[in-house]
Write a protein that holds these residues in place. Sequence first.
Motif, PDB file in Angstrom:
ATOM      1  N   CYS A 118       0.825  -1.210   0.000  1.00 23.09           N
ATOM      2  CA  CYS A 118       0.000   0.000   0.000  1.00 23.09           C
ATOM      3  C   CYS A 118       0.857   1.257   0.000  1.00 23.09           C
ATOM      4  N   LEU A 121       1.866   1.609  -3.555  1.00 25.64           N
ATOM      5  CA  LEU A 121       0.695   2.039  -4.315  1.00 25.64           C
ATOM      6  C   LEU A 121       0.464   3.537  -4.139  1.00 25.64           C
ATOM      7  N   ILE A 201      -9.237   2.041  -9.067  1.00 22.82           N
ATOM      8  CA  ILE A 201      -8.036   1.317  -8.649  1.00 22.82           C
ATOM      9  C   ILE A 201      -8.445   0.227  -7.661  1.00 22.82           C
ATOM     10  N   LEU A 202      -8.721  -0.928  -8.209  1.00 19.27           N
ATOM     11  CA  LEU A 202      -9.069  -2.122  -7.454  1.00 19.27           C
ATOM     12  C   LEU A 202      -8.024  -3.194  -7.738  1.00 19.27           C
ATOM     13  N   THR A 232     -11.363   4.806  -3.307  1.00 22.04           N
ATOM     14  CA  THR A 232     -11.799   3.689  -4.147  1.00 22.04           C
ATOM     15  C   THR A 232     -11.045   2.420  -3.789  1.00 22.04           C
ATOM     16  N   PHE A 233      -9.737   2.549  -3.594  1.00 15.92           N
ATOM     17  CA  PHE A 233      -8.952   1.384  -3.185  1.00 15.92           C
ATOM     18  C   PHE A 233      -9.287   0.969  -1.756  1.00 15.92           C
TER      19      PHE A 233
END
Length: 315
Positions: A118, A121, A201-202, A232-233
């Motif tokens: 993460c 990311l 962004i999945l 969203t993530f």
Amino acid sequence: MDNLAREAAASWGLSDAQITLAARRENVVYRVEGPDATYALRLHRPGYRCAAELTSELDWMAALAAGGVSVPAPIATSDGGWTVEVGGHVVDLLQWMEGASLGAAGELQGITDRSGFCRILGQEVARMHDISDGWARPEGFSRPAWDRVGLLGEAPIWGRFWEHPDLSAQERALLEDARDQADIALTGVGDADYGLIHADILAENMLWDGRRLTFIDFDDGGFGYRDFELATFLLRYVEAPDYPALRAALIEGYAGRRVVNEAELDLFLLLRALTYPGWIMARLGEPGAKARSERAVRVALGQAREWMERYGRAA
């Protein structure tokens, strides 16, 4: 559909290439193995995006790829364009990206250090936003807007979520109240850190090879709030035991280049949660939709209650 893919491939001089179905999701994607490289041929579902929006998506992806973000770079046709139309489908060709899918939404398959991932990311999303802000968009650029109207208006991008058929009268009232209160809160946010976002962004829209993170599927990309991108993530992990650690790591990675407002992030978690009951309404007849719908409604109601208790009127 296979015949349409082969017909379209001719526009890139690939009519004799090996073409195999790779994915059948919102778009139909084929793997095309040419003599010198491998590509992804996408047949876009009719009616979802107009020609200008699709061209804009590919222009943006080309700019991101040129800036060093790992995304599939579009390949021009023999005539120099990005797309062709075959059998009612707009078709484009992208560079085939290596790496393993991180699984379905809510999964991070193959990732042992979830917080470390993460953090990476967050860094890559921030870099994508930086490059997008520095890019001079071509004339006629057109993509959807995840703004107040697109999220909370009378005709949201993904549908009127408060009209989901499985909501009880009390639950519908909660979502309508949350919608009204969130609209007031969003007015206070203004246009702070608003620009181009991937917006989806999945796990299934990322590839990972152990060192490089690749973003795919820009179908829903457009203009929006950057905290909405992070939300969203994160929304897929709000029920996970390690959610606090994942959230902290994502923010840490992103905040190395850009600012994150924690309260605004909570607002955008609510806003993102509200979109999914609307999205699934048009797909309730598809296989597996019942379970996805139940989760979408459960999470939306949970986020609405939590946000209203913390920031709005108590529900």
